[in-house]
Design a protein around this motif. Structure first.
Motif, PDB file in Angstrom:
ATOM      1  N   MET A  17       0.667  -1.606   0.289  1.00 10.92           N
ATOM      2  CA  MET A  17       0.102   0.769  -0.326  1.00 10.92           C
ATOM      3  C   MET A  17       0.909   1.258   0.157  1.00 10.92           C
ATOM      4  SD  MET A  17      -3.321  -1.238  -0.268  1.00 10.92           S
ATOM      5  CE  MET A  17      -3.037   0.445  -1.163  1.00 10.92           C
ATOM      6  N   ARG A  18       2.576   0.541  -0.391  1.00 14.01           N
ATOM      7  CA  ARG A  18       3.179   2.309  -0.325  1.00 14.01           C
ATOM      8  C   ARG A  18       2.763   3.385  -1.651  1.00 14.01           C
ATOM      9  NH1 ARG A  18       8.559  -0.727  -1.602  1.00 14.01           N
ATOM     10  NH2 ARG A  18       7.531  -1.315  -3.872  1.00 14.01           N
ATOM     11  N   TYR A  19       1.916   2.959  -2.305  1.00 12.04           N
ATOM     12  CA  TYR A  19       2.124   3.313  -3.325  1.00 12.04           C
ATOM     13  C   TYR A  19       0.273   4.451  -3.738  1.00 12.04           C
ATOM     14  CZ  TYR A  19       5.855   2.772  -5.095  1.00 12.04           C
ATOM     15  OH  TYR A  19       7.496   1.736  -5.207  1.00 12.04           O
ATOM     16  N   ALA A  20      -0.300   3.830  -2.276  1.00 10.29           N
ATOM     17  CA  ALA A  20      -1.980   4.436  -2.529  1.00 10.29           C
ATOM     18  C   ALA A  20      -1.974   5.985  -1.661  1.00 10.29           C
ATOM     19  CB  ALA A  20      -2.990   3.226  -1.149  1.00 10.29           C
ATOM     20  N   LEU A  21      -1.477   5.380  -0.500  1.00  8.67           N
ATOM     21  CA  LEU A  21      -1.177   7.243   0.027  1.00  8.67           C
ATOM     22  C   LEU A  21      -1.115   8.748  -1.135  1.00  8.67           C
ATOM     23  CD1 LEU A  21      -1.747   9.080   1.729  1.00  8.67           C
ATOM     24  CD2 LEU A  21       0.840   9.070   2.638  1.00  8.67           C
ATOM     25  N   GLY A  22      -0.163   8.573  -2.432  1.00  6.88           N
ATOM     26  CA  GLY A  22       0.515   8.762  -3.401  1.00  6.88           C
ATOM     27  C   GLY A  22       0.242   9.665  -3.622  1.00  6.88           C
ATOM     28  N   THR A  81      -3.209   8.657  -3.291  1.00 10.34           N
ATOM     29  CA  THR A  81      -4.987   9.749  -3.138  1.00 10.34           C
ATOM     30  C   THR A  81      -4.303  11.088  -2.968  1.00 10.34           C
ATOM     31  OG1 THR A  81      -5.341   7.941  -1.108  1.00 10.34           O
ATOM     32  CG2 THR A  81      -5.804  10.355  -0.253  1.00 10.34           C
ATOM     33  N   ALA A  82      -3.340  11.968  -3.234  1.00  8.84           N
ATOM     34  CA  ALA A  82      -2.498  13.036  -3.109  1.00  8.84           C
ATOM     35  C   ALA A  82      -3.290  13.129  -4.620  1.00  8.84           C
ATOM     36  CB  ALA A  82      -1.595  13.401  -2.559  1.00  8.84           C
ATOM     37  N   CYS A  83      -2.917  12.320  -5.459  1.00  5.51           N
ATOM     38  CA  CYS A  83      -3.361  12.955  -6.945  1.00  5.51           C
ATOM     39  C   CYS A  83      -4.430  12.984  -7.004  1.00  5.51           C
ATOM     40  CB  CYS A  83      -2.355  11.715  -7.322  1.00  5.51           C
ATOM     41  SG  CYS A  83      -0.728  12.165  -7.829  1.00  5.51           S
ATOM     42  N   LEU A  84      -5.359  12.251  -6.996  1.00  2.82           N
ATOM     43  CA  LEU A  84      -6.747  12.352  -6.694  1.00  2.82           C
ATOM     44  C   LEU A  84      -7.785  13.736  -5.753  1.00  2.82           C
ATOM     45  CD1 LEU A  84      -8.070   8.654  -6.458  1.00  2.82           C
ATOM     46  CD2 LEU A  84      -7.104   9.481  -7.509  1.00  2.82           C
ATOM     47  N   ILE A  85      -7.038  14.251  -5.298  1.00  4.78           N
ATOM     48  CA  ILE A  85      -7.121  15.381  -4.196  1.00  4.78           C
ATOM     49  C   ILE A  85      -7.974  16.653  -5.559  1.00  4.78           C
ATOM     50  CG2 ILE A  85      -7.155  17.122  -2.667  1.00  4.78           C
ATOM     51  CD1 ILE A  85      -5.771  14.894  -1.403  1.00  4.78           C
ATOM     52  N   PRO A  86      -6.908  16.423  -6.571  1.00  9.27           N
ATOM     53  CA  PRO A  86      -7.650  17.893  -7.223  1.00  9.27           C
ATOM     54  C   PRO A  86      -8.638  18.218  -7.915  1.00  9.27           C
ATOM     55  CG  PRO A  86      -5.034  17.502  -7.382  1.00  9.27           C
ATOM     56  CD  PRO A  86      -5.235  16.193  -6.295  1.00  9.27           C
ATOM     57  N   PHE A  87      -8.871  16.575  -8.768  1.00  8.57           N
ATOM     58  CA  PHE A  87     -10.109  16.486  -9.527  1.00  8.57           C
ATOM     59  C   PHE A  87     -11.006  15.826  -8.661  1.00  8.57           C
ATOM     60  CE2 PHE A  87      -8.319  12.711 -10.479  1.00  8.57           C
ATOM     61  CZ  PHE A  87      -9.582  10.990  -9.969  1.00  8.57           C
ATOM     62  N   GLY A  88     -11.530  15.407  -7.672  1.00 13.34           N
ATOM     63  CA  GLY A  88     -11.905  14.985  -6.741  1.00 13.34           C
ATOM     64  C   GLY A  88     -12.406  15.358  -5.766  1.00 13.34           C
ATOM     65  N   LEU A  89     -11.933  16.424  -4.866  1.00  3.93           N
ATOM     66  CA  LEU A  89     -11.910  17.242  -4.039  1.00  3.93           C
ATOM     67  C   LEU A  89     -11.921  18.838  -4.480  1.00  3.93           C
ATOM     68  CD1 LEU A  89     -13.111  17.300  -0.904  1.00  3.93           C
ATOM     69  CD2 LEU A  89     -11.101  17.147  -0.214  1.00  3.93           C
ATOM     70  N   LEU A  90     -10.890  19.001  -4.626  1.00  2.02           N
ATOM     71  CA  LEU A  90     -10.427  20.607  -5.017  1.00  2.02           C
ATOM     72  C   LEU A  90     -10.901  21.379  -6.494  1.00  2.02           C
ATOM     73  CD1 LEU A  90      -6.810  21.076  -4.784  1.00  2.02           C
ATOM     74  CD2 LEU A  90      -8.580  21.628  -2.931  1.00  2.02           C
ATOM     75  N   THR A  91     -11.193  20.365  -6.810  1.00  2.00           N
ATOM     76  CA  THR A  91     -12.139  21.127  -7.742  1.00  2.00           C
ATOM     77  C   THR A  91     -13.165  21.916  -8.396  1.00  2.00           C
ATOM     78  OG1 THR A  91     -10.792  20.227 -10.222  1.00  2.00           O
ATOM     79  CG2 THR A  91     -12.773  21.035 -11.031  1.00  2.00           C
ATOM     80  N   ILE A 100      -3.644  -0.867  -7.607  1.00  2.00           N
ATOM     81  CA  ILE A 100      -3.256   0.677  -7.900  1.00  2.00           C
ATOM     82  C   ILE A 100      -2.756   0.962  -9.439  1.00  2.00           C
ATOM     83  CG2 ILE A 100      -0.945   2.119  -7.517  1.00  2.00           C
ATOM     84  CD1 ILE A 100      -2.435   1.673  -4.607  1.00  2.00           C
ATOM     85  N   ARG A 101      -2.461   0.222  -9.405  1.00  2.00           N
ATOM     86  CA  ARG A 101      -2.079  -0.214 -11.587  1.00  2.00           C
ATOM     87  C   ARG A 101      -3.143   0.418 -11.973  1.00  2.00           C
ATOM     88  NH1 ARG A 101       1.570  -0.610 -13.664  1.00  2.00           N
ATOM     89  NH2 ARG A 101       1.183  -1.448 -15.924  1.00  2.00           N
ATOM     90  N   LEU A 102      -4.870  -0.177 -11.319  1.00  2.00           N
ATOM     91  CA  LEU A 102      -6.095   0.063 -12.029  1.00  2.00           C
ATOM     92  C   LEU A 102      -5.937   1.205 -11.451  1.00  2.00           C
ATOM     93  CD1 LEU A 102      -8.311  -0.366 -14.219  1.00  2.00           C
ATOM     94  CD2 LEU A 102      -9.236  -1.990 -11.929  1.00  2.00           C
ATOM     95  N   ALA A 103      -6.317   1.772 -10.809  1.00  2.00           N
ATOM     96  CA  ALA A 103      -7.087   3.126 -10.373  1.00  2.00           C
ATOM     97  C   ALA A 103      -6.110   4.364 -10.555  1.00  2.00           C
ATOM     98  CB  ALA A 103      -5.885   3.238  -8.474  1.00  2.00           C
ATOM     99  N   THR A 104      -4.321   4.122 -10.835  1.00  2.00           N
ATOM    100  CA  THR A 104      -3.808   4.905 -11.071  1.00  2.00           C
ATOM    101  C   THR A 104      -3.850   5.235 -12.966  1.00  2.00           C
ATOM    102  OG1 THR A 104      -1.849   4.163 -10.016  1.00  2.00           O
ATOM    103  CG2 THR A 104      -1.304   5.827 -11.712  1.00  2.00           C
ATOM    104  N   ALA A 105      -4.500   4.244 -13.429  1.00  2.00           N
ATOM    105  CA  ALA A 105      -5.063   4.411 -14.403  1.00  2.00           C
ATOM    106  C   ALA A 105      -5.788   5.699 -15.390  1.00  2.00           C
ATOM    107  CB  ALA A 105      -4.972   3.073 -15.682  1.00  2.00           C
TER     108      ALA A 105
END
Length: 136
Positions: free
Chosen positions: A1-6, A8-18, A65-70
């Motif tokens: 899960m070491r990449y799940a946090l990163g 998550t940070a990449c999701l914040i701009p379009f999922g929450l901030l926008t 992680i890979r699917l979510a990242t894609a």
């Protein structure tokens, strides 16, 4: 899960901030926008937030992680492609009143989305299949 946090940070701009930034007078409640454009804006905000939630679930609950990242890269890449194509359809990053949110002369949304795409590319590269020590 070491990449799940990163991720998550990449999701914040379009999922929450926008949505936070665009549910207001510059976008959703902009009286200068046609009703049809506002409908499409809300549709995009709801869809992208839903996709971000799906990516969170894939990463944290399913360990995909890979699917979510894609999936996230499709959304962020869609924004960047729309920006590149903006001259062809009369789009731009300035608001109807001519204002633009910038930091050190750079549009803040463009900078954040470019950083998110770089993060997603890094996660995708680090979790590629078939590499020793990489997540499958």
């Amino acid at each position: 899960m070491r990449y799940a946090l990163g991720l998550t940070a990449c999701l914040i701009p379009f999922g929450l901030l926008t949505p936070i930034l665009e549910i207001g007078p510059t976008h959703v409640f902009n009286p200068d926008w046609p009703a049809h454009a506002r409908l499409h804006e809300v549709w995009q905000l709801v869809t992208n937030s839903g996709i971000a939630v799906l990516c969170l679930w894939l990463a944290w609950a399913r360990r995909e992680i890979r699917l979510a990242t894609a999936i996230a890269a499709i959304v962020v890449g869609g924004f960047l492609l729309a920006l590149i194509l903006a001259p062809a359809y009369g789009g731009g990053m300035k608001h109807s009143d001519g204002s633009e949110l910038t930091v050190a002369g750079v549009n803040a949304a463009v900078a954040v989305m470019a950083l998110a795409m770089a993060g997603l590319a890094f996660i995708g590269w680090r979790t590629r299949k078939g590499e020793p020590g990489r997540a499958a």
